[in-house]
Motif scaffolding. Structure first.
Motif, short mmCIF file in Angstrom:
data_model
loop_
_atom_site.label_atom_id
_atom_site.label_comp_id
_atom_site.label_asym_id
_atom_site.label_seq_id
_atom_site.Cartn_x
_atom_site.Cartn_y
_atom_site.Cartn_z
N ARG A 1 41.87 83.46 -51.24
CA ARG A 1 41.22 82.15 -51.24
C ARG A 1 40.13 82.06 -50.17
O ARG A 1 40.06 82.89 -49.27
N HIS B 1 40.30 81.99 -55.33
CA HIS B 1 39.19 82.76 -55.90
C HIS B 1 39.11 82.57 -57.41
O HIS B 1 40.13 82.53 -58.10
N LEU C 1 32.89 87.13 -51.65
CA LEU C 1 33.66 86.22 -52.51
C LEU C 1 33.59 86.64 -53.97
O LEU C 1 34.60 86.62 -54.69
N THR D 1 35.69 89.82 -54.40
CA THR D 1 37.11 89.53 -54.28
C THR D 1 37.60 88.74 -55.49
O THR D 1 38.71 88.98 -55.99
N SER D 2 36.78 87.81 -55.98
CA SER D 2 37.15 87.03 -57.17
C SER D 2 37.26 87.92 -58.39
O SER D 2 38.19 87.78 -59.20
#
Length: 216
Positions: A115, A138, A204, A207-208
């Motif tokens: 997150r 995410h 981000l 990672t998402s």
């Protein structure tokens, strides 16, 4: 994207993010606003407010020599009225700067493997020190928009429909640097004034995508 808000007693400054992460959660990046935490570091729409106060004060005093002493308002009377209005402008300008400085100085940002988190520290109605966590899980479908700003941009990591529960001493996530309509309706959750916004956005997104693919 799932956005949750939680609250817990604030940890010690040297504890870092450890007390706020779930077991096994990995911290990938953390930061704070790099501009705006000091009183005279004006951001966003706040500059327009201060410029308006300055122009209004100057325009006000430029009319003083035009006042006739034989009228209902003499120059002596006008000094008191103009002085009170000028003081009001100064108080309003100080409030805007202090509110923005107080809020941005209480914000901490983190990206984990699960997150993006905005941590807002403050005191509640019984003056107990609390940490308010806005957690944005995410999502590979969220665009993570970068909002340009001076001197640094801000990164959008989520959105809230209400910030009522993130209100230590009446302050939420918004401040006078936001435009007058920006905090109406859906409220963006931001990493404000971060110089490495592009790198954090790339982190981000990666990672998402990894979370969506079920990768560790």
């Amino acid at each position: 994207m799932k956005v949750t808000i939680s609250s817990r007693p604030a940890g010690r400054p040297d504890d870092g993010w450890g007390p706020y992460l779930a077991p096994g959660e990995v911290l990938l990046w953390d930061g704070r606003p790099e501009y705006g935490r000091r009183l005279f570091e004006f951001v966003g729409a706040e500059r327009a407010w201060h410029l308006g106060f300055l122009i209004g004060t100057v325009a006000l005093w430029l009319t003083w020599p035009l006042i006739e002493d034989d009228g209902s308002l003499t120059k002596g009377d006008a000094i008191w009225v103009y002085g009170a209005l000028t003081l009001g402008f100064l108080i309003a300008a100080f409030y805007l700067a202090a509110a923005r400085s107080y809020l941005l100085d209480s914000l901490h940002y983190a990206v984990t493997d699960r997150r993006a988190i905005v941590r807002r520290e403050g005191r509640n109605h019984v003056l107990a020190s609390r940490a308010y966590l806005v957690s944005c899980e995410h999502s590979s479908e969220f665009p993570y928009h970068i909002a340009e700003g001076r001197p640094h941009p801000s990164l959008t990591v989520g959105a809230l429909l209400s910030e009522d529960v993130v209100q230590p001493f009446g302050y939420g996530l918004t401040h006078p640097g936001w435009g007058p309509l920006r905090d109406r309706g859906v409220i963006p959750v931001l990493f404000e004034q971060i110089a490495d916004a592009e790198a954090v956005r790339a982190l981000l997104l990666a990672t998402s995508d990894a979370s969506a693919a079920g990768q560790p």
